[in-house]
Design an enzyme around this catalytic site. Sequence first.
Site, PDB file in Angstrom:
ATOM      1  N   CYS A  54     -56.478 -31.833 -33.684  1.00  0.00           N
ATOM      2  CA  CYS A  54     -55.872 -31.581 -32.429  1.00  0.00           C
ATOM      3  C   CYS A  54     -56.962 -31.065 -31.389  1.00  0.00           C
ATOM      4  CB  CYS A  54     -54.767 -30.556 -32.415  1.00  0.00           C
ATOM      5  SG  CYS A  54     -53.995 -29.998 -30.968  1.00  0.00           S
ATOM      6  N   GLU A 179     -49.447 -42.664 -29.443  1.00  0.00           N
ATOM      7  CA  GLU A 179     -48.950 -43.131 -28.094  1.00  0.00           C
ATOM      8  C   GLU A 179     -48.551 -44.307 -28.121  1.00  0.00           C
ATOM      9  OE1 GLU A 179     -51.583 -42.331 -24.766  1.00  0.00           O
ATOM     10  OE2 GLU A 179     -51.114 -40.015 -24.861  1.00  0.00           O
TER      11      GLU A 179
END
Length: 428
Positions: A54, A179
């Site tokens: 992250c 995504e």
Amino acid sequence: GGALVCLTTALYILLFLWEWCLLVSFCANDPEVFVQAALLAQDYCDAIDLNLGCPQMIAKRGHYGAFLQEEWDLLQRMILLANEKLSVPITCKIRVFPDIDKTVKYAQMLEKAGCQLLTVHGRTKEQKGPLAGVASWEHIQAVRKAVSIPVFANGNIQCLSDVEECIRKTGVHGVMSAEGNLHNPALFEGRNPLVWEMAEEYLEIVQKYPCPLSYVRAHLFKLWHHTLQVYQQLREELAKVKTLEGIVDVNRELKLRCQEEIANQKEGEKPKEGLPFFHWICQPYIRPGCKENGASGTEKGVRGKRALEEEEDGNSELLSKNKQKKKLRNPNKSFDPSLKPKYAKCDQCGNPKGNKCVFNMCRGCCKKRAFKETADCPGHGLLFKTKYEKSLSWQSSQRVIQTPEISRRGDVEVGEAAVLKEAGDGAA
């Protein structure tokens, strides 16, 4: 400050060796807390994943994710302890270093510590947002050759052909998509379905397994990205809707508008805005990079803000779209960082504390402490002590009410026995 474990976990469903595996992914920076959390999840999954990839600012503030990639000793201790205490395998997801050799050594260190499957995102922690750029499959290939555990690739996956090409070029055992999969949930099937059909299927799942409305809205903003550029009014409706039924209505309206557009479509008409398909078809969204020059005045590779429209005097400010909207609502609003109020930090986690908090903490930390100590914090509206005392008072009043009733029933029973006795004596 202190240990952190993201108990609101991300769930990764991976196709590995032709079997479906459920991985529960945690963000953490303390071995003991990480293992305690993983123990709660191990009976419901096939593996525990330590998320070291992250790159967001929240991860930097909380000191986890990709911001632990320099702390090899800490990561070794976390994985070693997890392997010792858990009954399921430990996997890791990482981002790469700019240097391939350092990335390889990083992966080898994790393997030696006990990581049993490694997912490599081929971008550095600085590559995010407009600076995301292209993921390096070269880094992933080098890691794949250097370790003996299974390696998954992440990055540059927008369609099924990308999956096939990535496996061919890197030699990895599997591929992940973030995504690309959000914009087209049928990516791994090699299909490009209609956006409202995917939304209908998703909303059926949500109705069966409810979740916060913000999660639903976020998913649909991704799924409908291209269509909402055309129908801006529906975008506003999706942002304002307050119920799941309202979201279903928005999807129905979106479907009707798209079907009407399809019916009026001219023969030979091609998609606009350079899209590979018409906007009502699930397809990738290519994130635009930052501008190299011009209005933003930024150098290549340096993130620049989108500029406001030129004003009459020829001057412009460098503001994001969100700040532009705020500026329109309040022309006197200033975004100068030096004018922002300075907030005192929470004693526990470093986030801004509540001004009236009795523990000098943010609401999240205050709630945990107040619950643990059965205390009140009027500043945050937390009344654990008050409610507990009310509960005791109510229980006490219930006991008082019940006692006379028992006595009264006892008196009646005694009276009835006396009457029966007298009646018996008379008959005798």
